[in-house]
Scaffold this motif. Structure first.
Motif, PDB file in Angstrom:
ATOM      1  N   UNK A   1       7.765  -5.704 -13.824  1.00  0.00           N
ATOM      2  CA  UNK A   1       9.068  -5.340 -14.400  1.00  0.00           C
ATOM      3  C   UNK A   1       9.129  -5.608 -15.901  1.00  0.00           C
ATOM      4  N   UNK A   2       8.306  -6.515 -16.410  1.00  0.00           N
ATOM      5  CA  UNK A   2       8.318  -6.844 -17.834  1.00  0.00           C
ATOM      6  C   UNK A   2       7.451  -5.901 -18.657  1.00  0.00           C
ATOM      7  N   UNK A   3       6.755  -4.983 -18.012  1.00  0.00           N
ATOM      8  CA  UNK A   3       5.854  -4.032 -18.680  1.00  0.00           C
ATOM      9  C   UNK A   3       6.634  -2.770 -19.032  1.00  0.00           C
ATOM     10  N   UNK A   4       6.856  -2.524 -20.318  1.00  0.00           N
ATOM     11  CA  UNK A   4       7.665  -1.373 -20.752  1.00  0.00           C
ATOM     12  C   UNK A   4       7.107  -0.029 -20.280  1.00  0.00           C
ATOM     13  N   UNK A   5       5.805   0.254 -20.437  1.00  0.00           N
ATOM     14  CA  UNK A   5       5.289   1.541 -19.934  1.00  0.00           C
ATOM     15  C   UNK A   5       5.436   1.675 -18.415  1.00  0.00           C
ATOM     16  N   UNK A   6       5.320   0.553 -17.704  1.00  0.00           N
ATOM     17  CA  UNK A   6       5.492   0.576 -16.247  1.00  0.00           C
ATOM     18  C   UNK A   6       6.911   1.009 -15.899  1.00  0.00           C
TER      19      UNK A   6
END
Length: 173
Positions: free
Chosen positions: A63-68
């Motif tokens: 959840x902390x991964x922007x592209x994800x």
């Protein structure tokens, strides 16, 4: 004249791979895989063996991964379109805080078709040889890795759907 030829050559070189490249690069031969244990949104213990017989698009994310976060709606639409007995999108979160952040994220952006799955971050990253997030693996009906992409993609694009349908149509390879 020479400068123009160099520019034309560079433009042709840059354009060719993108046009010829599939959405997900496929391996020449399927690769055997490890599967660390993970849990689903109901707390059931699972491994990839639980999905044998279906083509699986395994997306390792957090959840902390922007592209994800940006690509997750495309995975949701892909599951809505192709998901079923032959194909399953498996978004495997490696959030250390557990399923709570995943549940909040799904609610926040309106994810309706994807299941919730969680794995221990280091264990999953080592087993799936993840070097960056998101990493997405295409797994065939026999549980072998057929392709891999590190980085985000538009998973519900016509090109991606066509590529997945080709793998789904294969019965035994």
């Amino acid at each position: 004249m020479r400068r123009r030829d160099l520019l034309a050559g560079a433009l042709a070189f840059a354009a060719t791979p993108a046009a010829a490249r599939p959405v997900m690069p496929l391996h020449e031969t399927p690769r055997e895989m490890l599967s660390p244990p993970f849990v689903d949104g109901d707390g059931r213990d699972l491994t990839l063996a639980d999905f044998r017989g279906r083509v699986v698009l395994l997306n390792v994310w957090a959840t902390w991964c922007a592209p994800c976060r940006e690509e997750m709606p495309t995975l949701d639409r892909l599951q809505a379109q192709l998901g079923g007995n032959d194909f399953h999108v498996l978004p495997l979160s490696i959030d250390r805080a557990g399923l709570g952040p995943v549940q909040r994220f799904y609610a926040e952006i309106g994810i309706r078709h994807l299941g919730q799955y969680l794995a221990e971050d280091i264990r999953a990253m080592l087993a799936f040889a993840v070097i960056g997030l998101p990493t997405t693996l295409l797994i065939d009906r026999q549980g072998r890795e057929r392709g891999r992409l590190t980085g985000p993609a538009e998973w519900d694009s016509a090109e991606a759907i066509e590529q997945f349908q080709t793998i789904i149509a294969e019965r035994n390879r």
